[in-house]
Enzyme design. Structure first.
Site, mmCIF file in Angstrom:
data_model
loop_
_atom_site.group_PDB
_atom_site.id
_atom_site.type_symbol
_atom_site.label_atom_id
_atom_site.label_comp_id
_atom_site.label_asym_id
_atom_site.label_seq_id
_atom_site.Cartn_x
_atom_site.Cartn_y
_atom_site.Cartn_z
ATOM 1 N N CYS A 68 13.625 -32.235 22.769
ATOM 2 C CA CYS A 68 14.611 -33.313 22.859
ATOM 3 C C CYS A 68 13.959 -34.615 22.408
ATOM 4 C CB CYS A 68 15.184 -33.436 24.265
ATOM 5 S SG CYS A 68 14.266 -34.502 25.383
ATOM 6 N N GLU A 69 14.733 -35.399 21.651
ATOM 7 C CA GLU A 69 14.144 -36.614 21.096
ATOM 8 C C GLU A 69 14.034 -37.733 22.124
ATOM 9 O OE1 GLU A 69 16.594 -37.614 17.784
ATOM 10 O OE2 GLU A 69 18.033 -38.737 18.975
ATOM 11 N N HIS A 70 14.661 -37.573 23.269
ATOM 12 C CA HIS A 70 14.574 -38.626 24.286
ATOM 13 C C HIS A 70 13.298 -38.549 25.110
ATOM 14 C CE1 HIS A 70 19.230 -38.799 24.104
ATOM 15 N NE2 HIS A 70 18.674 -39.615 23.239
ATOM 16 N N HIS A 71 12.803 -37.323 25.314
ATOM 17 C CA HIS A 71 11.621 -37.156 26.168
ATOM 18 C C HIS A 71 10.506 -36.382 25.488
ATOM 19 C CE1 HIS A 71 15.143 -37.629 28.873
ATOM 20 N NE2 HIS A 71 14.307 -38.380 29.572
ATOM 21 N N GLN B 59 20.806 -31.771 21.063
ATOM 22 C CA GLN B 59 21.450 -30.454 20.931
ATOM 23 C C GLN B 59 22.737 -30.538 20.108
ATOM 24 O OE1 GLN B 59 21.718 -28.082 24.542
ATOM 25 N NE2 GLN B 59 23.486 -26.973 23.741
ATOM 26 N N HIS C 32 17.457 -27.679 29.314
ATOM 27 C CA HIS C 32 16.613 -28.816 28.932
ATOM 28 C C HIS C 32 15.573 -29.083 30.017
ATOM 29 C CE1 HIS C 32 19.114 -30.494 25.493
ATOM 30 N NE2 HIS C 32 19.821 -29.468 25.942
ATOM 31 N N CYS D 267 13.682 -31.547 30.318
ATOM 32 C CA CYS D 267 13.687 -32.944 30.772
ATOM 33 C C CYS D 267 14.625 -33.122 31.964
ATOM 34 C CB CYS D 267 14.035 -33.909 29.640
ATOM 35 S SG CYS D 267 15.649 -33.642 28.907
HETATM 36 ZN ZN LIG Z 1 15.497 -35.179 27.188
#
Ligand SMILES: [Zn+2]
Length: 190
Positions: free
Chosen positions: A78-81, A119, A147, A149
């Site tokens: 995931c690009e956020h975490h 996703q 996920h 995260c």
């Molecule tokens: Zn994430």
């Protein structure tokens, strides 16, 4: 671009220090180098092209019926975490004369999954790439993924499964086609 392995190694060593760890202790000595190589692999999709993936494995076939490939394993970040999300991808398409070699769809999924992703975007990229590559009448893609995260941080239910779908062409226009796809991939509407 090619990832800068030396720089990632240095940064990972600094990250360990910033986390209060000792990068010189036995278990961690080689960690920065391992992390750099792992990250390069896990983002190798940026350096893979559609022609690498297909490699002439598109075949002529005069079928108009829906082709379904279920349960393609999927691992992404995931690009956020920059933490993993993983699950299964189901693909359906209606050809107009050209079909994929089956293993190529799995490689296509890997090409987009081995990047920093959302996703939803991953699902759309796969459907659009298939549509373009074989000029399909329609494509449906569904991804079911967990996920880390969310799971490891306990933000949401530990076992929550995120389901995304992307439909293009006849899969978007025709409810019957869309329902046939969902029935064939055995989606549980829960
Ligand atoms: Zn994430």
């Amino acid at each position: 671009m090619t990832p800068d392995i030396d720089r990632i190694t240095t940064l990972t060593r600094e990250l360990l220090v910033a986390l209060g760890e000792d990068p010189e202790r036995e278990g961690l000595v080689k960690t920065p180098d391992r992390v750099a190589k792992a990250m390069a692999f896990l983002t190798s999709g940026y350096r893979t092209s559609m022609s690498d993936v297909i490699n002439q494995a598109i075949f002529t076939q005069t079928t108009n019926s829906m082709v379904i490939v279920k349960d393609i394993e999927l691992y992404s970040l995931c690009e956020h975490h920059m933490l993993p999300f993983f699950g299964r991808c189901h693909i359906g398409y209606i050809p107009t004369g050209k079909v994929f070699g089956v293993s190529k769809l799995a490689r296509l999924v890997d090409m987009y999954a081995r990047r920093l992703q959302l996703q939803e975007r991953l699902t759309e990229q796969i459907s659009e790439a298939i549509m373009d590559a074989i000029d399909a009448r329609g494509v449906g893609v569904m991804i079911e993924a967990k996920h880390l995260c969310m799971m490891m941080r306990g933000v949401e239910k530990q076992n929550s499964l995120m389901v995304t779908s992307s439909v293009v062409g006849t899969f978007r226009e025709s409810q019957a086609t869309r329902e046939e796809f969902l029935a064939l991939v055995g989606h549980r509407a829960t």
